[in-house]
Scaffold this motif. Structure first.
Motif, mmCIF file in Angstrom:
data_model
loop_
_atom_site.group_PDB
_atom_site.id
_atom_site.type_symbol
_atom_site.label_atom_id
_atom_site.label_comp_id
_atom_site.label_asym_id
_atom_site.label_seq_id
_atom_site.Cartn_x
_atom_site.Cartn_y
_atom_site.Cartn_z
ATOM 1 N N UNK A 107 15.821 12.669 -28.423
ATOM 2 C CA UNK A 107 15.505 11.344 -27.849
ATOM 3 C C UNK A 107 14.640 10.531 -28.809
ATOM 4 N N UNK A 108 13.633 11.178 -29.387
ATOM 5 C CA UNK A 108 12.752 10.477 -30.322
ATOM 6 C C UNK A 108 13.536 10.011 -31.546
ATOM 7 N N UNK A 109 14.422 10.846 -32.047
ATOM 8 C CA UNK A 109 15.214 10.477 -33.226
ATOM 9 C C UNK A 109 16.107 9.279 -32.918
ATOM 10 N N UNK A 110 16.793 9.324 -31.777
ATOM 11 C CA UNK A 110 17.679 8.218 -31.397
ATOM 12 C C UNK A 110 16.912 6.923 -31.206
ATOM 13 N N UNK A 152 11.937 7.013 -33.602
ATOM 14 C CA UNK A 152 10.573 7.537 -33.683
ATOM 15 C C UNK A 152 10.616 8.826 -34.495
ATOM 16 N N UNK A 153 10.805 8.666 -35.802
ATOM 17 C CA UNK A 153 11.099 9.794 -36.677
ATOM 18 C C UNK A 153 9.949 10.790 -36.825
ATOM 19 N N UNK A 154 8.724 10.320 -36.850
ATOM 20 C CA UNK A 154 7.595 11.253 -36.981
ATOM 21 C C UNK A 154 7.519 12.186 -35.777
ATOM 22 N N UNK A 155 7.683 11.628 -34.600
ATOM 23 C CA UNK A 155 7.672 12.442 -33.393
ATOM 24 C C UNK A 155 8.862 13.384 -33.344
ATOM 25 N N UNK A 156 10.023 12.887 -33.737
ATOM 26 C CA UNK A 156 11.220 13.720 -33.754
ATOM 27 C C UNK A 156 11.039 14.889 -34.715
ATOM 28 N N UNK A 194 10.452 10.133 -41.167
ATOM 29 C CA UNK A 194 9.291 10.717 -40.499
ATOM 30 C C UNK A 194 8.373 11.466 -41.443
ATOM 31 N N UNK A 195 8.708 11.499 -42.694
ATOM 32 C CA UNK A 195 7.950 12.194 -43.723
ATOM 33 C C UNK A 195 8.342 11.612 -45.071
#
Length: 71
Positions: free
Chosen positions: A6-9, A12-16, A44-45
């Protein structure tokens, strides 16, 4: 894994990445694959090809064809 997806979609890459890494530490091959891809893409990194390849190789260790092709 659901939270990670869900985070990736949602972009929200850091959370994913944090959720995928948590699952990856428990040997979840799909999560290990995603951690590798996110490091290779810098999502996210920071972009880290060595870490990305290491995670991709780890995801392929059980012989799943979809992960072996990426490794």
């Amino acid at each position: 894994m659901i939270l990670a997806q869900r985070a990736y979609k949602a972009g929200m890459y850091e959370g994913a990445l944090a959720h995928f890494e948590s699952a990856a530490r428990w040997a979840d091959k799909f999560a290990q694959y995603n951690v590798g891809i996110m490091h290779l893409r810098g999502e996210g990194t920071e972009y880290d090809p060595l870490r990305g390849c290491a995670w991709s190789e780890l995801s392929a260790e059980r012989g799943y064809p979809q992960f072996e092709d990426a490794a």
